[in-house]
Design an enzyme around this catalytic site. Structure first.
Site, PDB file in Angstrom:
ATOM      1  N   LYS A  49       0.838  -1.203   0.000  1.00 28.34           N
ATOM      2  CA  LYS A  49       0.000   0.000   0.000  1.00 28.34           C
ATOM      3  C   LYS A  49       0.875   1.257   0.000  1.00 28.34           C
ATOM      4  O   LYS A  49       0.593   2.220  -0.712  1.00 28.34           O
ATOM      5  CB  LYS A  49      -0.947  -0.027   1.211  1.00 28.34           C
ATOM      6  CG  LYS A  49      -2.040  -1.084   1.068  1.00 28.34           C
ATOM      7  CD  LYS A  49      -2.867  -1.321   2.329  1.00 28.34           C
ATOM      8  CE  LYS A  49      -3.830  -2.491   2.089  1.00 28.34           C
ATOM      9  NZ  LYS A  49      -4.661  -2.854   3.234  1.00 28.34           N
ATOM     10  N   GLN A  93      -4.976  -2.050   9.310  1.00 22.84           N
ATOM     11  CA  GLN A  93      -4.762  -3.323   8.617  1.00 22.84           C
ATOM     12  C   GLN A  93      -5.316  -4.484   9.447  1.00 22.84           C
ATOM     13  O   GLN A  93      -5.011  -4.615  10.621  1.00 22.84           O
ATOM     14  CB  GLN A  93      -3.254  -3.515   8.345  1.00 22.84           C
ATOM     15  CG  GLN A  93      -2.915  -4.744   7.548  1.00 22.84           C
ATOM     16  CD  GLN A  93      -3.481  -4.711   6.126  1.00 22.84           C
ATOM     17  OE1 GLN A  93      -3.589  -3.644   5.513  1.00 22.84           O
ATOM     18  NE2 GLN A  93      -3.841  -5.862   5.598  1.00 22.84           N
ATOM     19  N   ASP A 118     -11.789   2.036   3.593  1.00 22.35           N
ATOM     20  CA  ASP A 118     -12.073   0.595   3.467  1.00 22.35           C
ATOM     21  C   ASP A 118     -13.563   0.312   3.261  1.00 22.35           C
ATOM     22  O   ASP A 118     -13.942  -0.807   2.910  1.00 22.35           O
ATOM     23  CB  ASP A 118     -11.650  -0.136   4.750  1.00 22.35           C
ATOM     24  CG  ASP A 118     -10.243  -0.701   4.692  1.00 22.35           C
ATOM     25  OD1 ASP A 118      -9.842  -1.171   3.620  1.00 22.35           O
ATOM     26  OD2 ASP A 118      -9.568  -0.683   5.737  1.00 22.35           O
TER      27      ASP A 118
END
Ligand code: GUN
Length: 283
Positions: A49, A93, A118
Site C-alpha cells: 500500500k 490493517q 475501506d
C-alpha cells in the site's frame, strides 16, 4: 483457452490516471495506515500500500502499535487521526494480532465515515446496500474494475460468490446485484456446492482455502475471479482456484498473484483521492 484478467496491467492503468490527477492538486491526499503487531503478511500488505501511495503521489503515514497496545490505545490513535484535518483516509490493517482483545463492531465504527477508505463503517455499508455509496469497498470494487476493463457485463448473468465475509463476499454480491446480475452467495454450510457453482456465468471465489475450486465445479466458458491469497512456504502465494486445471474451461480467469490483489490496492488509492475531494467539497 481462457483469457487472463490481468490485475497488474489494469491496476497500472488506474494508478496512472490517479497519478495524473493528483499531480495537478495543490496538496496531495494523505492516507494514515495503522498496523498493530508484526505479522509478516500484514507487513507485506502495508508495504504494498505504501508503494502504491508513492507511485500515485499520495502521502502515506504509517502508525505502528505494539501487539499488546490494547483497544483503548488503538481507539485513541484513530480519534486523533479523525480530528486531524490533514488526514483524508484512515485504514487499520486487518486482521489484528491473535490475542488482541477488541470489539470488531466498535473498531468499524471508530474511523470517521468520511475517512473510511475501506468502507467498513456501518454508515458506509448502509449507503452501499442502498445503492448510493460514496466509495466502493476495495476488493469488490477492484473486481468490478477488472470485469469492466474486459468488457464483461454482469446484467442478467448468474454470479455465484463463494464466501460471505463482510469485507468481500457480502459487498461483492451486493455490487453484482446492483449491476443487475442474478446472485447466489455460497458458504461453508451450503449443500451440494459444485451443483451451484456449475451454474455460474461468473464465479467469485473468496474462501481462503488453497485450490478449493476445482475443474468439476466450473461451467465451460465461465468467468472465474479468484480473490484468495493463500501463502505457501516462503513468499509464494496461490489462490482459492486450482488455476492450471480450471483455466482451460474458462472464458476469462484471474491469476494469483497478479489478479485481484493489485486491484484492491488501486481502489484504495482511488478511494483516498475521492475521500480527499469529498472532504474538500464539504469545507
Ligand atoms: N486485510 C485484508 N484485506 C484488507 C482490507 O481490504 N482492508 C484492511 N484494512 N485490512 C485488510
Amino acid at each position: 483457452m481462457s483469457q487472463l484478467l490481468d490485475g497488474k496491467l489494469v491496476s497500472g492503468k488506474l494508478l496512472d490516471r490517479l497519478a495524473a490527477e493528483i499531480s495537478g492538486m495543490p496538496q496531495p491526499p494523505i492516507l494514515a495506515v495503522i498496523l498493530v503487531g508484526e505479522d509478516p503478511a500484514s507487513q507485506v500488505y502495508v508495504g504494498n500500500k505504501k508503494r502504491a501511495c508513492a507511485r500515485v503521489g499520495i502521502v502515506s503515514r504509517e502508525h505502528l502499535l505494539p501487539e499488546n497496545a490494547g483497544q483503548s490505545a488503538l481507539l485513541a490513535l484513530i480519534n486523533q487521526l479523525n480530528a486531524d484535518e490533514n488526514v483524508h483516509g484512515i485504514l487499520c490493517q486487518m486482521p489484528l494480532p491473535r490475542g488482541f482483545d477488541y470489539d470488531e463492531q466498535a473498531l468499524c465504527r471508530a474511523i470517521s465515515p468520511a475517512k473510511d477508505v475501506d468502507v467498513f463503517h456501518p454508515e458506509n455499508v448502509g449507503k452501499l446496500m442502498l445503492g448510493e455509496p460514496d466509495l466502493l469497498p476495495c476488493t469488490p470494487g477492484g473486481v468490478l474494475e477488472l470485469l469492466d476493463d474486459a468488457g464483461i457485463d454482469l446484467a442478467g448473468k448468474h454470479v455465484v460468490v463463494i464466501g460471505r465475509s463482510n469485507i468481500v463476499g457480502k459487498p461483492m454480491a451486493m455490487l453484482a446485484l446492483q449491476r443487475n446480475a442474478t446472485v447466489t452467495i455460497c458458504h461453508s454450510r451450503t449443500k451440494n456446492l459444485p451443483s451451484i457453482t456449475r451454474q455460474a456465468d461468473v464465479l467469485v471465489a473468496a474462501v481462503g482455502r488453497l485450490h478449493f475450486v476445482t475443474a468439476d465445479m466450473v461451467k465451460d466458458g465461465a468467468v472465474v475471479v479468484d480473490v484468495g491469497i493463500n501463502r505457501l512456504e516462503g513468499r509464494k502465494v496461490r489462490g482459492d482456484v486450482d488455476f492450471d486445471a480450471v483455466a482451460p474451461k474458462c472464458s476469462w480467469i484471474t491469476p494469483v498473484p497478479g489478479g485481484v490483489g493489485p486491484m484492491t490496492i488501486a481502489i484504495l488509492m482511488k478511494n483516498t483521492l475521492a475521500a480527499a475531494k469529498l472532504q474538500k467539497e464539504s469545507t
